[in-house]
Design an enzyme around this catalytic site. Structure first.
Site, PDB file in Angstrom:
ATOM      1  N   ASP A  81       0.948  -1.358   0.011  1.00 37.60           N
ATOM      2  CA  ASP A  81      -0.040  -0.122  -0.021  1.00 37.60           C
ATOM      3  C   ASP A  81       0.942   1.431   0.378  1.00 37.60           C
ATOM      4  O   ASP A  81       2.152   1.583   0.595  1.00 37.60           O
ATOM      5  CB  ASP A  81      -0.899  -0.148   1.332  1.00 37.60           C
ATOM      6  CG  ASP A  81      -1.956   1.148   1.304  1.00 37.60           C
ATOM      7  OD1 ASP A  81      -2.336   1.607   0.368  1.00 37.60           O
ATOM      8  OD2 ASP A  81      -2.178   1.564   2.302  1.00 37.60           O
ATOM      9  N   HIS A  82       0.479   2.264  -0.834  1.00 37.82           N
ATOM     10  CA  HIS A  82       1.213   3.540  -0.987  1.00 37.82           C
ATOM     11  C   HIS A  82       2.804   3.461  -1.154  1.00 37.82           C
ATOM     12  O   HIS A  82       3.432   3.907  -0.373  1.00 37.82           O
ATOM     13  CB  HIS A  82       0.833   4.377   0.487  1.00 37.82           C
ATOM     14  CG  HIS A  82      -0.445   4.917   0.420  1.00 37.82           C
ATOM     15  ND1 HIS A  82      -0.824   5.948  -0.592  1.00 37.82           N
ATOM     16  CD2 HIS A  82      -1.646   4.696   1.095  1.00 37.82           C
ATOM     17  CE1 HIS A  82      -2.277   6.218  -0.265  1.00 37.82           C
ATOM     18  NE2 HIS A  82      -2.530   5.591   0.685  1.00 37.82           N
ATOM     19  N   GLY A 219     -11.605   5.753   4.918  1.00 38.01           N
ATOM     20  CA  GLY A 219     -13.388   5.821   5.433  1.00 38.01           C
ATOM     21  C   GLY A 219     -13.379   6.462   6.566  1.00 38.01           C
ATOM     22  O   GLY A 219     -14.672   6.272   7.094  1.00 38.01           O
TER      23      GLY A 219
HETATM   24 ZN   LIG Z   1      -4.495   5.313   1.542  1.00 37.78          ZN
END
Ligand SMILES: [Zn+2]
Length: 293
Positions: A81-82, A219
């Protein structure tokens, strides 16, 4: 079983649900997320964020994530991720990750495009899926930090141009060949400090231009109803971490307060933390996959 991002999101897109993508910076969170997914019988994405290298490095947590994914009774994608650097993304591919995110969203458009294109070439040659990001996803000063294209979440009104532009998204996806695109429509990484102002129609506007699975980062503070609208509009992967980590921390706090005379052992604390994280993750999965549960 271990699957690619492309495979896991294809079905999600068809059946209109979203796969939860959970950051797992330690063994206990890997166990909590996998057991939540197995109990609900839903596919899941385990992910390691480059900024979490300080908690457990990729080289150590990666093989653990892969081991649990292979043994799982549900489809599991193991995702980086990222990713800010080519080196780290390639390291993830070499370890056996089935998906990587190259995040050059903080760069100028042309640089983001060039870096993403290069990463797609390398990853696809190895049978690995690629996620990229276009637009800037806000990052809160509390508990966030994984976003590279980070801007403060204090002043939404002046930041409209951070939202992903539908026509640019189409051009970007066609030129790069990415499998999934993280889009910005007003969500925030980390703990939300001001009410998020979501532009949920933007997802539909982008989908009308280019029909691939979209990823929602941040979120935080988003209601169950808004999650469901976002999914119906085209979100197929939802990154989720801060609030499950917070729930685990709060459970430990409560446990200590409620048992003032008990001697505290690390294995008991870890158990409390893991149970709370699993319950929080399950609740999130029930919202994300409500169309198939
Ligand atoms: Zn993110």
């Amino acid at each position: 079983m271990l699957v690619t991002m492309e495979e896991i999101l294809k079905e999600a897109k068809e059946k209109k649900y979203a796969v939860g993508a959970f950051n797992v910076p330690n063994l206990e969170s890997v166990q909590a997320v996998i057991s939540a997914a197995q109990e609900l019988n839903v596919p899941v994405i385990l992910q390691h964020a480059e900024v979490h290298e300080t908690y457990t490095p990729l080289a150590e947590i990666g093989p653990i994530m892969l081991e649990y994914a292979k043994k799982a009774t549900v489809p599991v994608c193991v995702h980086f991720d990222h990713g800010a650097s080519f080196d780290m993304c390639v390291q993830a591919i070499r370890l056996g990750f089935t998906s990587v995110m190259i995040d050059a969203s903080a760069e100028e458009y042309d640089i983001n495009l060039a870096k993403t294109k290069e990463m797609v070439k390398i990853a696809h040659a190895a049978g690995v899926s690629v996620e990229a990001e276009l637009g800037h996803i806000f990052t809160s000063s509390v508990g966030g930090g994984e976003g590279r294209g980070a801007v403060g979440a204090d002043d939404y009104d002046s930041l409209n141009d951070c939202y992903t532009d539908p026509k640019t998204a189409k051009a970007f996806v066609e030129a790069t060949g990415v499998d999934a695109l993280a889009i910005s429509f007003g969500t925030t990484h980390g703990v939300y400090l001001t009410e998020p102002k979501l532009d949920l129609n933007r997802i539909t506007e982008i989908k009308n231009e280019i029909d691939i699975p979209f990823v929602m980062h941040g979120g935080s503070g988003v209601s169950d109803e808004d999650f469901k609208v976002a999914i119906a509009n085209g979100i197929a992967k939802i990154n989720y971490y801060t609030y499950s980590a917070k729930a685990a921390g709060e459970a430990v706090e409560t446990y200590i307060k409620e048992n003032p005379d008990t001697q505290m052992f690390s294995h008991d604390i870890i158990d409390v933390m893991k149970t709370a994280m699993k319950e929080n993750v399950k609740a999130a999965m029930k919202v994300f996959a409500s169309s198939i549960l």
